[in-house]
Design a protein around this motif. Structure first.
Motif: not given
Length: 269
Positions: A24-28, A33
């Protein structure tokens, strides 16, 4: 008894929750990634290892994991869509693309083994298969075309980029016009009574779809589902109303087939 202690349940719950929070913290969420690749690989390996113990219900008794159960499938869906586009672009960049090249895809064996189980439910008279939510990398449709050369196959998806990529891939593999790609909402597709319809796990609003399929006279429906601990990856399907379709059989989950495919047949009054 499941053979798994309460302490092991606590540890497993923590692992799933940490994976959820990290994802959930990933932006990609694409394969570009490496963190996403690592998180998902570990999560899938963990769930596969614990699947034989039927721990789904025991896990959901823990409040701390319920948010992960509700939200993880959506994150996994986004990651899966991006992964398919990533791999399709890789294949399209190969100058002399062959079917054998598709085996480089991380989950090729999973798709192939599931298709072997699914095609048991095909009628000998099947002349057209419709794959709903086929995505950018329509592997099952490609496998179906190779095993049933006399059958027309239509891939349906509402993502225009996914449809464009899949159409190019099908053409490069020399499978057009046997396999065609149609962009739009599944509910708007022109189903025919003799169609064998496949419904992807990630497809939404299945309840409305069942009603449309019944109205169009579609006899055979194969819907991909998820059971027990695998519902942290895929949302379980809504079962059709008994007045519309009845369950005739299903595949069994295994380490190589996370999805379970249920065969429904139109209810004859």
């Amino acid at each position: 008894m499941t053979g798994v202690t309460s302490n092991e349940i606590r540890i497993l719950s923590k692992r799933i929750t940490v994976s959820f929070q990290s994802l959930k913290a990933q932006t990609d969420l694409s394969p570009a990634n490496p963190d996403v690749n690592q998180i998902l690989t570990r999560l899938v390996e963990t769930l596969v290892a614990y699947r034989p113990f039927n721990l789904g219900q025991r896990l959901l008794e823990r409040r701390s994991i319920r948010m992960a159960w509700h939200e993880l499938p959506s994150l996994c869906s986004q990651a899966e869509g991006l992964m398919e586009k990533h791999w399709t672009r890789i294949f399209l960049n190969r100058p002399n693309l062959r079917f054998e090249d598709l085996k480089d895809f991380w989950y090729f064996d999973n798709y192939q083994k599931l298709w072997v189980k699914e095609q048991v439910y095909l009628r000998p008279s099947c002349r057209r298969m419709v794959f709903l939510g086929s995505g950018a990398l329509p592997l099952t449709a490609i496998l179906a075309a190779r095993s049933h050369p006399g059958c027309r196959i239509i891939c349906v998806d509402d993502d225009s980029d996914a449809v464009a990529l899949s159409a190019r891939l099908v053409e490069r593999l020399g499978l057009a016009p046997q396999v065609s790609c149609w962009q739009g909402q599944a509910l708007e597709f022109g189903f025919e009574p003799e169609d064998t319809v496949f419904c992807a796990s990630l497809l939404t609003d299945k309840a409305s779809l069942y009603r449309v399929l019944h109205q169009r006279g579609v006899t055979d429906l194969l819907a991909r589902d998820a059971e027990d601990i695998y519902t942290f990856l895929y949302r379980p399907i809504d079962v059709p109303e008994e007045s519309l379709f009845e369950k005739c059989g299903s595949t069994e989950p295994c380490p190589f087939c996370i999805n379970t495919t249920i065969h429904f047949r139109k209810k004859v009054c």
